[in-house]
Write an enzyme that holds these catalytic residues in place. Sequence first.
Site, PDB file in Angstrom:
ATOM      1  CG  LEU A 135      47.471  53.631  80.198  1.00 34.41           C
ATOM      2  CD1 LEU A 135      48.708  52.966  80.779  1.00 34.41           C
ATOM      3  CD2 LEU A 135      47.579  55.132  80.360  1.00 34.41           C
ATOM      4  CD  GLU A 136      49.511  51.973  74.081  1.00 35.40           C
ATOM      5  OE1 GLU A 136      49.460  52.795  73.157  1.00 35.40           O
ATOM      6  OE2 GLU A 136      50.538  51.778  74.762  1.00 35.40           O
TER       7      GLU A 136
END
Length: 413
Positions: A135-136
């Site tokens: 996600l990051e």
Amino acid sequence: MRILSTALVVVITLSGAAMVQANDISKADDIIVAQTQSGFQRWVKSFRAVALKNGVTARTYDRAFRGVKLNARVVKLDRKQAEFSREIWDYLDTATSPKRVKNGKAMLVKYKKTLARIEQKYGVDREVVLAVWGLESSYGKNMGDINIIEALATLAYDGRREKFGRQQLLEALRIIQRGDITPDRMMGSWAGAMGHTQFIPTSYQAFAQDFDGDGKRNVWDPRDPSDALASTANYFKKSGWTKNQPWGVEVKLPKDFYYGNASLKVKATPARWNELGLRLIRGGKIPNHGKGSVFLPAGSDGPAFIVFKNFQVIKRYNNANSYAMAVGHLADRIKGGGYFAQEWPRGPGALKLDEKLEVQKLLNRAGYDLGEPDGIIGPKTIDAVTAIQVSWGQQPSGKADQEFLKVLRKKAY
Ligand code: CA
């Protein structure tokens, strides 16, 4: 109109009270940025004394600020952020797209040994660590390309995030001073988030790990994410993660469910929820994972969950329910789990995820090169929708909805 008014805010904030015509905004931005560069350089000089008082050496400061300028991109991105909002299902479609699940599974294999060691040392499930990484930064693909000192100094100078910018900047300087990274390689996002799992400097100072033992906490290394992944696991450990426990489970609510109980503030044991008639979505009683709350991210029409303590732990990393869901669900999918059983209230005409993928597949087949379908209806897909509608002799709407998919299927590409 909203973009216009935002631009005006930029102008006013940066220059005091400049009068600007709406159609001159971008030109005015340039002029004002030029005017403020000298003000920014004066600020850099004055902040030097603050840094030195806080344990940063003159050598570190001057090295870190060599060539640093006010970054107009940082200012713009900061203004833009507040306007960004999406429905939870659109966010989750993107955050947990099939491509991200697939890449996560590949990383599970590629870093099997490292992940096993990290899981053992910190007691945090490897799929959760991978989900945060996915996600990051899309597993290290998008770590950010802005000089962190420049980003934080711009935020500190610009005013809207002065306190945040100053605090993070001092920590960033201490990280450089410790020798973890050189200033030119200390890159990240406009908001100061760094490396594979996007730590801001204060989080880095509190949680970063030198997992490979080379003396540096290198969360930026494109070839080796092990320090970054261990740092994330450490963050979760310190926040109270419990291994082998889910973030939440999808449930079916009884017909007579009292919706006043659907609140993260209302906590009860699974035994109590079972007593009230709640069941796992695929049947069976809710297992004992400790106390949990009923969570309805889209209200009474969408999927229902019971979320446990680990859900709150994910929120310590990023304090948003949607983010916690995305991390939890992506981890479940990497582990081999499926999509939610209940449908989101997407509204009339809206496409479900598999239909969005079908639209992209069919557009690809029709000769519009969208790359591998990812289910994200972004500018590229919208352009293709518009173009194909024009080729059909339609008034283009650019909208990928049920109506469009119906026609697309009929044309049988
Ligand atoms: Ca290291």
